[in-house]
Design a protein around this motif. Sequence first.
Motif, PDB file in Angstrom:
ATOM      1  N   LEU A  30       0.661  13.790  -3.444  1.00  0.00           N
ATOM      2  CA  LEU A  30       1.601  13.700  -2.323  1.00  0.00           C
ATOM      3  C   LEU A  30       1.102  12.724  -1.259  1.00  0.00           C
ATOM      4  CD1 LEU A  30       2.809  17.406  -1.971  1.00  0.00           C
ATOM      5  CD2 LEU A  30       3.839  15.501  -3.227  1.00  0.00           C
ATOM      6  N   GLN A  31      -0.208  12.674  -1.074  1.00  0.00           N
ATOM      7  CA  GLN A  31      -0.749  11.706  -0.120  1.00  0.00           C
ATOM      8  C   GLN A  31      -0.484  10.278  -0.579  1.00  0.00           C
ATOM      9  OE1 GLN A  31      -4.695  10.153   0.265  1.00  0.00           O
ATOM     10  NE2 GLN A  31      -5.059  11.367   2.083  1.00  0.00           N
ATOM     11  N   HIS A  32      -0.626  10.057  -1.876  1.00  0.00           N
ATOM     12  CA  HIS A  32      -0.377   8.708  -2.379  1.00  0.00           C
ATOM     13  C   HIS A  32       1.080   8.312  -2.168  1.00  0.00           C
ATOM     14  CE1 HIS A  32      -1.083   5.078  -4.694  1.00  0.00           C
ATOM     15  NE2 HIS A  32       0.050   5.314  -5.330  1.00  0.00           N
ATOM     16  N   ALA A  33       1.986   9.244  -2.415  1.00  0.00           N
ATOM     17  CA  ALA A  33       3.404   8.968  -2.194  1.00  0.00           C
ATOM     18  C   ALA A  33       3.660   8.600  -0.732  1.00  0.00           C
ATOM     19  CB  ALA A  33       4.237  10.178  -2.589  1.00  0.00           C
ATOM     20  N   THR A  34       3.128   9.405   0.163  1.00  0.00           N
ATOM     21  CA  THR A  34       3.352   9.183   1.586  1.00  0.00           C
ATOM     22  C   THR A  34       2.756   7.867   2.049  1.00  0.00           C
ATOM     23  OG1 THR A  34       3.038  11.572   1.788  1.00  0.00           O
ATOM     24  CG2 THR A  34       3.260  10.318   3.809  1.00  0.00           C
ATOM     25  N   ALA A  35       1.523   7.602   1.625  1.00  0.00           N
ATOM     26  CA  ALA A  35       0.849   6.379   2.043  1.00  0.00           C
ATOM     27  C   ALA A  35       1.580   5.150   1.518  1.00  0.00           C
ATOM     28  CB  ALA A  35      -0.592   6.379   1.560  1.00  0.00           C
ATOM     29  N   THR A  36       2.036   5.222   0.291  1.00  0.00           N
ATOM     30  CA  THR A  36       2.778   4.102  -0.284  1.00  0.00           C
ATOM     31  C   THR A  36       4.044   3.821   0.513  1.00  0.00           C
ATOM     32  OG1 THR A  36       1.963   4.596  -2.506  1.00  0.00           O
ATOM     33  CG2 THR A  36       3.957   3.263  -2.349  1.00  0.00           C
ATOM     34  N   ALA A  37       4.748   4.887   0.873  1.00  0.00           N
ATOM     35  CA  ALA A  37       5.975   4.732   1.656  1.00  0.00           C
ATOM     36  C   ALA A  37       5.668   4.174   3.042  1.00  0.00           C
ATOM     37  CB  ALA A  37       6.692   6.067   1.778  1.00  0.00           C
ATOM     38  N   ALA A  38       4.619   4.672   3.663  1.00  0.00           N
ATOM     39  CA  ALA A  38       4.248   4.190   4.991  1.00  0.00           C
ATOM     40  C   ALA A  38       3.891   2.713   4.934  1.00  0.00           C
ATOM     41  CB  ALA A  38       3.072   4.996   5.538  1.00  0.00           C
ATOM     42  N   GLU A  39       3.141   2.347   3.918  1.00  0.00           N
ATOM     43  CA  GLU A  39       2.709   0.968   3.743  1.00  0.00           C
ATOM     44  C   GLU A  39       3.917   0.047   3.529  1.00  0.00           C
ATOM     45  OE1 GLU A  39       0.373   0.184   0.243  1.00  0.00           O
ATOM     46  OE2 GLU A  39      -1.109  -0.887   1.432  1.00  0.00           O
ATOM     47  N   GLN A  40       4.701   0.354   2.506  1.00  0.00           N
ATOM     48  CA  GLN A  40       5.893  -0.435   2.204  1.00  0.00           C
ATOM     49  C   GLN A  40       6.854  -0.479   3.365  1.00  0.00           C
ATOM     50  OE1 GLN A  40       8.359   0.034  -1.180  1.00  0.00           O
ATOM     51  NE2 GLN A  40       6.661   0.312  -2.586  1.00  0.00           N
ATOM     52  N   GLY A  41       7.086   0.690   3.950  1.00  0.00           N
ATOM     53  CA  GLY A  41       8.093   0.822   4.989  1.00  0.00           C
ATOM     54  C   GLY A  41       7.816  -0.055   6.180  1.00  0.00           C
TER      55      GLY A  41
ATOM     56  N   ARG B  68      -4.945   3.943  10.824  1.00  0.00           N
ATOM     57  CA  ARG B  68      -3.493   4.051  10.784  1.00  0.00           C
ATOM     58  C   ARG B  68      -2.827   2.690  10.735  1.00  0.00           C
ATOM     59  NH1 ARG B  68      -2.420   7.629  15.586  1.00  0.00           N
ATOM     60  NH2 ARG B  68      -4.690   7.418  15.496  1.00  0.00           N
ATOM     61  N   SER B  69      -3.336   1.719  11.487  1.00  0.00           N
ATOM     62  CA  SER B  69      -2.667   0.420  11.441  1.00  0.00           C
ATOM     63  C   SER B  69      -3.069  -0.375  10.206  1.00  0.00           C
ATOM     64  CB  SER B  69      -2.890  -0.385  12.719  1.00  0.00           C
ATOM     65  OG  SER B  69      -4.166  -0.188  13.245  1.00  0.00           O
ATOM     66  N   VAL B  70      -4.295  -0.167   9.729  1.00  0.00           N
ATOM     67  CA  VAL B  70      -4.731  -0.885   8.530  1.00  0.00           C
ATOM     68  C   VAL B  70      -3.816  -0.558   7.352  1.00  0.00           C
ATOM     69  CG1 VAL B  70      -6.542  -0.990   6.773  1.00  0.00           C
ATOM     70  CG2 VAL B  70      -7.136  -1.182   9.174  1.00  0.00           C
ATOM     71  N   LEU B  71      -3.310   0.687   7.340  1.00  0.00           N
ATOM     72  CA  LEU B  71      -2.445   1.120   6.245  1.00  0.00           C
ATOM     73  C   LEU B  71      -1.212   0.228   6.122  1.00  0.00           C
ATOM     74  CD1 LEU B  71      -2.515   3.475   4.237  1.00  0.00           C
ATOM     75  CD2 LEU B  71      -0.872   4.636   5.703  1.00  0.00           C
ATOM     76  N   SER B  72      -0.714  -0.242   7.248  1.00  0.00           N
ATOM     77  CA  SER B  72       0.480  -1.092   7.185  1.00  0.00           C
ATOM     78  C   SER B  72       0.158  -2.511   7.631  1.00  0.00           C
ATOM     79  CB  SER B  72       1.594  -0.511   8.044  1.00  0.00           C
ATOM     80  OG  SER B  72       1.097  -0.094   9.292  1.00  0.00           O
ATOM     81  N   LEU B  73      -1.031  -2.977   7.239  1.00  0.00           N
ATOM     82  CA  LEU B  73      -1.508  -4.245   7.799  1.00  0.00           C
ATOM     83  C   LEU B  73      -1.773  -5.309   6.747  1.00  0.00           C
ATOM     84  CD1 LEU B  73      -2.319  -4.951  10.806  1.00  0.00           C
ATOM     85  CD2 LEU B  73      -4.662  -4.775  10.036  1.00  0.00           C
ATOM     86  N   TRP B  74      -2.228  -4.892   5.555  1.00  0.00           N
ATOM     87  CA  TRP B  74      -2.763  -5.834   4.588  1.00  0.00           C
ATOM     88  C   TRP B  74      -3.757  -6.759   5.265  1.00  0.00           C
ATOM     89  CZ3 TRP B  74       1.613  -7.842   0.823  1.00  0.00           C
ATOM     90  CH2 TRP B  74       1.807  -6.885  -0.173  1.00  0.00           C
ATOM     91  N   PRO B  75      -4.941  -6.270   5.526  1.00  0.00           N
ATOM     92  CA  PRO B  75      -5.932  -7.088   6.230  1.00  0.00           C
ATOM     93  C   PRO B  75      -6.298  -8.299   5.385  1.00  0.00           C
ATOM     94  CG  PRO B  75      -6.707  -4.821   5.876  1.00  0.00           C
ATOM     95  CD  PRO B  75      -5.486  -4.999   5.061  1.00  0.00           C
ATOM     96  N   SER B  76      -6.719  -9.363   6.038  1.00  0.00           N
ATOM     97  CA  SER B  76      -6.982 -10.593   5.296  1.00  0.00           C
ATOM     98  C   SER B  76      -8.241 -11.303   5.774  1.00  0.00           C
ATOM     99  CB  SER B  76      -5.779 -11.535   5.402  1.00  0.00           C
ATOM    100  OG  SER B  76      -5.542 -11.859   6.760  1.00  0.00           O
ATOM    101  N   GLY B  77      -9.101 -10.606   6.507  1.00  0.00           N
ATOM    102  CA  GLY B  77     -10.340 -11.199   6.995  1.00  0.00           C
ATOM    103  C   GLY B  77     -11.342 -11.394   5.869  1.00  0.00           C
ATOM    104  N   PRO B  78     -12.344 -12.211   6.093  1.00  0.00           N
ATOM    105  CA  PRO B  78     -13.351 -12.526   5.073  1.00  0.00           C
ATOM    106  C   PRO B  78     -14.104 -11.295   4.583  1.00  0.00           C
ATOM    107  CG  PRO B  78     -14.018 -13.354   7.231  1.00  0.00           C
ATOM    108  CD  PRO B  78     -12.582 -12.953   7.340  1.00  0.00           C
ATOM    109  N   ASN B  79     -14.408 -10.368   5.483  1.00  0.00           N
ATOM    110  CA  ASN B  79     -15.149  -9.183   5.051  1.00  0.00           C
ATOM    111  C   ASN B  79     -14.293  -8.250   4.206  1.00  0.00           C
ATOM    112  OD1 ASN B  79     -17.702  -9.737   6.122  1.00  0.00           O
ATOM    113  ND2 ASN B  79     -17.047  -9.072   8.166  1.00  0.00           N
ATOM    114  N   TYR B  80     -12.986  -8.225   4.479  1.00  0.00           N
ATOM    115  CA  TYR B  80     -12.092  -7.417   3.650  1.00  0.00           C
ATOM    116  C   TYR B  80     -11.967  -8.036   2.268  1.00  0.00           C
ATOM    117  CZ  TYR B  80      -8.279  -4.280   2.429  1.00  0.00           C
ATOM    118  OH  TYR B  80      -7.506  -3.326   1.823  1.00  0.00           O
ATOM    119  N   LEU B  81     -11.881  -9.356   2.217  1.00  0.00           N
ATOM    120  CA  LEU B  81     -11.843 -10.043   0.923  1.00  0.00           C
ATOM    121  C   LEU B  81     -13.121  -9.779   0.139  1.00  0.00           C
ATOM    122  CD1 LEU B  81     -10.188 -13.505   1.745  1.00  0.00           C
ATOM    123  CD2 LEU B  81      -9.161 -11.483   0.696  1.00  0.00           C
TER     124      LEU B  81
END
Lengths: 198, 198
Positions: free
Chosen positions: B122-133, A81-94
């Motif tokens: 619909l999941q993509h729409a929601t996830a995009t909004a959650a991410e951006q938001g 849930r937090s990764v979704l709004s996180l834009w991770p930037s660690g080496p393993n994610y890269l």
Amino acid sequence: MRQDGLERVTMRRLATELDTGPASLYVYVANMAELHGALLDELLGGLNLPGPARPAKARAILVDLLCDYTNLLVGHPSLARSVLSLWPSGPNYLRLIDSVLGLLLAEGLGRRQAAWGVDVLLQHATATAAEQGTRSESVEADGEGYRLATAIEEASAAEYPNIGLLRDEMFSGTGHQRLRWQFAALLEGIATVDDAGR
Amino acid sequence: MRQDGLERVTMRRLATELDTGPASLYVYVANMAELHGALLDELLGGLNLPGPARPAKARAILVDLLCDYTNLLVGHPSLARSVLSLWPSGPNYLRLIDSVLGLLLAEGLGRRQAAWGVDVLLQHATATAAEQGTRSESVEADGEGYRLATAIEEASAAEYPNIGLLRDEMFSGTGHQRLRWQFAALLEGIATVDDAGR
DNA sequence: ACCTGAACACCGTTCAAGT
DNA sequence: ACCTGAACACCGTTCAAGT
């Protein structure tokens, strides 16, 4: 320091686990987003990334990798849930991004489609994990998703004709089947549609 | 009762807005998930759903509808995040599902592809909004996403060859362009790949 | 300098008491 | 019966005080 870290990771929970006050964590991380980012990257260390692939095999390898990543996150719903709004930037994610890009290019995709596609693919994985994770987290079988199921079950075909038409198909397939189909469909679309709209 | 409801909606905030204690809300809703579900459905009332479409136009109408839905949610980030793990079941959400299903069928898709596809879209729409938001919610320009940008900017081409190769493409396009491309790609994939994997 | 107890400003939810 | 004040069990983050 962060060995197990399963289920809901909060600052205070981790602090008491380490026999100290919640303030102490702020010596090592600036905030919770950074903590979750670090946790994700440690988790990603356990993901074994594929090497270079021949074009014919790239798609299948990519689906496997994306399923692995999804399942990794499904095991840690709070993280997803937090990764979704996180834009991770660690080496393993890269490294993960780099792997996916490499496989997309190996498939023969254009530069822009690969660059834009990796976002869609990883976001879908994360969102799926967040969705599934929180769902299974709510222990009661009655609430949450069950209501949509019954709502669709009971939706009158007069008011919602298309739901009426496809009612049985909407619950078909296992989670695993659907996930593989989803990634296959995403990949096909990403490969086919260019930035001009085909 | 719930007229504006913008930004982060919490039980306590709503209660004080209504000049009462937080306990009073539990007369009307069982928990926060149900509150957010009701809020979403009210919001969806403002979405005007398209009528039946001719096959040739269905795809374009669908992209518009999905963009509208995404933008609706982008305006309410806290809602988007809970909707992701909510499976909403209000009448307006069912109407949205029915509309999308109808347009997918109008395009000529098979029953299973339409039924499975609506979830992805619909999941993509929601996830995009959650991410951006959540991203725009964190007011500081420094944190969060900025770090991935610099991480990608600075990623050594030796360690991450494909990121090095596609660095400039990864930040190309406006949010609007990318969103339309994403939905177009998703739709193409959903239409092309069947449950046997093509 | 480096760490942290205690406080601050929030949460969702419950339940006994009030009208 | 219907509503709600106060309490319970949590949060993330800060900051002054302690070592």
